[in-house]
Write an enzyme that holds these catalytic residues in place. Structure first.
Site, PDB file in Angstrom:
ATOM      1  N   CYS A 115       0.809  -1.225   0.000  1.00  0.00           N
ATOM      2  CA  CYS A 115       0.000   0.000   0.000  1.00  0.00           C
ATOM      3  C   CYS A 115       0.840   1.271   0.000  1.00  0.00           C
ATOM      4  CB  CYS A 115      -0.951  -0.013   1.188  1.00  0.00           C
ATOM      5  SG  CYS A 115      -2.060  -1.415   1.130  1.00  0.00           S
ATOM      6  N   HIS A 256      -3.332   7.004   2.406  1.00  0.00           N
ATOM      7  CA  HIS A 256      -3.725   5.707   1.856  1.00  0.00           C
ATOM      8  C   HIS A 256      -5.097   5.348   2.426  1.00  0.00           C
ATOM      9  CE1 HIS A 256      -3.939   1.605   0.722  1.00  0.00           C
ATOM     10  NE2 HIS A 256      -3.776   1.158   1.953  1.00  0.00           N
ATOM     11  N   ASN A 286     -10.150  -0.299  -0.528  1.00  0.00           N
ATOM     12  CA  ASN A 286      -8.689  -0.202  -0.527  1.00  0.00           C
ATOM     13  C   ASN A 286      -8.145  -0.783  -1.837  1.00  0.00           C
ATOM     14  OD1 ASN A 286      -5.948  -0.485  -0.092  1.00  0.00           O
ATOM     15  ND2 ASN A 286      -6.137  -1.466   1.906  1.00  0.00           N
TER      16      ASN A 286
HETATM   17  O1  UT7 Z   1      -3.849  -1.512   3.409  1.00  0.00           O
HETATM   18  C1  UT7 Z   1      -2.779  -1.510   4.294  1.00  0.00           C
HETATM   19  C2  UT7 Z   1      -2.845  -2.488   5.353  1.00  0.00           C
HETATM   20  N1  UT7 Z   1      -4.150  -2.842   5.825  1.00  0.00           N
HETATM   21  C3  UT7 Z   1      -4.797  -2.113   6.755  1.00  0.00           C
HETATM   22  O2  UT7 Z   1      -4.375  -1.033   7.122  1.00  0.00           O
HETATM   23  C4  UT7 Z   1      -6.030  -2.735   7.370  1.00  0.00           C
HETATM   24  C5  UT7 Z   1      -5.967  -2.618   8.869  1.00  0.00           C
HETATM   25  N2  UT7 Z   1      -7.000  -3.343   9.557  1.00  0.00           N
HETATM   26  C6  UT7 Z   1      -8.306  -3.024   9.539  1.00  0.00           C
HETATM   27  O3  UT7 Z   1      -8.714  -2.145   8.799  1.00  0.00           O
HETATM   28  C7  UT7 Z   1      -9.234  -3.708  10.495  1.00  0.00           C
HETATM   29  O4  UT7 Z   1      -8.485  -4.431  11.426  1.00  0.00           O
HETATM   30  C8  UT7 Z   1     -10.264  -4.661   9.816  1.00  0.00           C
HETATM   31  C9  UT7 Z   1     -11.277  -3.863   9.027  1.00  0.00           C
HETATM   32  C10 UT7 Z   1      -9.553  -5.648   8.919  1.00  0.00           C
HETATM   33  C11 UT7 Z   1     -11.031  -5.437  10.881  1.00  0.00           C
HETATM   34  O5  UT7 Z   1     -11.655  -4.528  11.766  1.00  0.00           O
HETATM   35  P1  UT7 Z   1     -11.455  -4.658  13.340  1.00  0.00           P
HETATM   36  O6  UT7 Z   1     -12.279  -3.634  13.948  1.00  0.00           O
HETATM   37  O7  UT7 Z   1      -9.978  -4.631  13.643  1.00  0.00           O
HETATM   38  O8  UT7 Z   1     -12.057  -6.090  13.635  1.00  0.00           O
HETATM   39  P2  UT7 Z   1     -11.356  -7.332  14.349  1.00  0.00           P
HETATM   40  O9  UT7 Z   1     -10.390  -7.992  13.443  1.00  0.00           O
HETATM   41  O10 UT7 Z   1     -10.906  -6.921  15.717  1.00  0.00           O
HETATM   42  O11 UT7 Z   1     -12.592  -8.271  14.537  1.00  0.00           O
HETATM   43  C12 UT7 Z   1     -13.688  -7.946  15.412  1.00  0.00           C
HETATM   44  C13 UT7 Z   1     -14.781  -8.974  15.213  1.00  0.00           C
HETATM   45  C14 UT7 Z   1     -14.247 -10.411  15.243  1.00  0.00           C
HETATM   46  O12 UT7 Z   1     -15.221 -11.235  15.845  1.00  0.00           O
HETATM   47  P3  UT7 Z   1     -15.083 -11.671  17.388  1.00  0.00           P
HETATM   48  O13 UT7 Z   1     -13.784 -12.416  17.484  1.00  0.00           O
HETATM   49  O14 UT7 Z   1     -15.075 -10.396  18.175  1.00  0.00           O
HETATM   50  O15 UT7 Z   1     -16.291 -12.517  17.598  1.00  0.00           O
HETATM   51  C15 UT7 Z   1     -14.139 -10.766  13.793  1.00  0.00           C
HETATM   52  O16 UT7 Z   1     -14.232 -12.148  13.561  1.00  0.00           O
HETATM   53  O17 UT7 Z   1     -15.369  -8.799  13.927  1.00  0.00           O
HETATM   54  C16 UT7 Z   1     -15.340 -10.043  13.228  1.00  0.00           C
HETATM   55  N3  UT7 Z   1     -15.253  -9.758  11.810  1.00  0.00           N
HETATM   56  C17 UT7 Z   1     -16.338  -9.510  11.065  1.00  0.00           C
HETATM   57  N4  UT7 Z   1     -17.650  -9.433  11.388  1.00  0.00           N
HETATM   58  C18 UT7 Z   1     -18.504  -9.147  10.418  1.00  0.00           C
HETATM   59  C19 UT7 Z   1     -14.167  -9.699  11.007  1.00  0.00           C
HETATM   60  N5  UT7 Z   1     -14.509  -9.389   9.759  1.00  0.00           N
HETATM   61  C20 UT7 Z   1     -15.864  -9.266   9.765  1.00  0.00           C
HETATM   62  C21 UT7 Z   1     -16.823  -8.978   8.786  1.00  0.00           C
HETATM   63  N6  UT7 Z   1     -18.124  -8.923   9.149  1.00  0.00           N
HETATM   64  N7  UT7 Z   1     -16.485  -8.733   7.494  1.00  0.00           N
END
Ligand code: UT7
Length: 332
Positions: A115, A256, A286
């Protein structure tokens, strides 16, 4: 030494708009979760058969049309992408061939910095142009993320989209416009949190690697999120400090587009109002190396970015890679 200036911008995004609701019937997610956790409302998917080079060609044509110059004047192409058409040859070569660019000394290559790729590629072109090594350099940021994202992985498939942006970099004697400063970093300790496991020399493709779905982007979202918030904001802040810039001095932050919450955190560290942050993540998700040049092109087309505006570009990505560039806008 001459200044390296962005003199034209262009972009391309596929027509196929994929709203969040598309995923609701395919994986366990909701439109509401995607909007609130990422800020994304829709993204674009390139059709089968359209490769990264094809999107790049369309972005470059838009860019050259904007400047009104011929393709044969281009003497250097650097393409930032993690989704090259092939492992080799470089997508830069594919583009040069498809566009029949005929400058007698045209050369170029691809850069893999995820990215942050566009920023790293822009920095390369800047150095070349400043020292007279290139007169008209094309910097492309393009990714067909649907080619490497697992449609069954709800943590990644909802984030990414396809798209390409291109800028032309030329030399200027005017010291008051162009790329002023930049800070670039790599930190390979971040490798484990964001990478593709198979398909390289470390783990070549086999039936097993395909069956185990190891040819898709692997991301530990939360860890990447925390690193991105810190590193992107640190880099942007650093480049501002080095150039005695306060929040009020910056006309546009071009971050980004990975997650609206990461963008908000960077803007607040820079003490910038949200009105001065380029944000289109809601429409495209993204697009990896594409996000920053697509923003620049859209804002230029809309007449929202003015000649001599102070602009800070900031990015964070797999590697980890991160950085920020300070420039004074050079298009009238
Ligand atoms: O592009 C350059 C590099 N990439 C980035 O900068 C991306 C950085 N990361 C992020 O943007 C975020 O971490 C994500 C959008 C990928 C995920 O968001 P988050 O708020 O960090 O969620 P999380 O990974 O902490 O997950 C929270 C919950 C989990 O469930 P439990 O364990 O709390 O029951 C996940 O399994 O949300 C769940 N989850 C989802 N739920 C519904 C993960 N993806 C989804 C989804 N829909 N698509």
């Amino acid at each position: 030494m001459k200044k390296a200036v962005i003199t034209a911008v262009g972009h391309y995004v596929p027509d196929n708009v994929i709203p969040n609701t598309y995923f609701e019937s395919r994986i366990e997610t909701t439109d509401e979760w995607i909007r609130t956790r990422t800020g994304i409302e829709e993204r674009r998917f390139a059709p089968d058969g359209m490769a990264t080079s094809d999107m790049s060609v369309l972005a470059i044509q838009d860019c050259l049309k904007h400047r009104g110059i011929d393709k044969d004047e281009i003497d250097f192409i650097v393409v930032a992408t993690v989704t090259p058409d092939h492992v080799f040859p470089a997508t830069a070569c594919v583009i040069q061939h498809k566009m029949e660019m005929k400058h007698p000394y045209i050369w170029g290559y691809d850069i893999s910095a995820a990215c942050s790729g566009f920023l790293f590629a822009l920095e390369t072109a800047r150095r070349l142009v400043e020292t007279g090594g290139s007169k008209k350099a094309l910097v492309v940021g393009a990714d067909k993320m649907t080619a490497i994202v697992d449609p069954q992985d709800r943590a990644t498939c909802i984030i990414f989209g396809d798209g390409a942006g291109a800028v032309l970099v030329e030399a200027s004697d005017d010291e008051n416009i162009g790329i002023m400063d930049s800070v670039m970093h790599i930190d390979g300790s971040g490798f484990q949190h964001l990478h593709m496991k198979a398909g390289g020399s470390f783990m070549p493709a086999t039936v097993e690697t395909v069956e185990q779905r190891l040819h898709f982007a692997y991301q530990e979202g939360q860890h990447v999120f925390k690193s991105a918030v810190k590193s992107m904001a640190d880099a942007a802040y650093d480049v501002m400090q080095r150039n005695n810039l306060k929040g009020d001095d910056v006309a546009w932050l071009v971050p980004h587009q990975a997650n609206l919450r990461i963008i908000d955190a960077t803007a607040s560290r820079m003490e910038l109002d949200k009105e001065r942050v380029m944000i289109n993540i809601q429409r495209y998700g993204n697009t990896t190396a594409g996000t920053i040049p697509i923003c620049l092109s859209e804002w230029q087309k809309a007449g929202k970015i003015q000649y001599a505006d102070n602009v800070v570009l900031a990015a964070f990505g797999g590697g980890f890679t991160y950085g920020a560039t300070y420039l004074k806008w050079g298009i009238k």
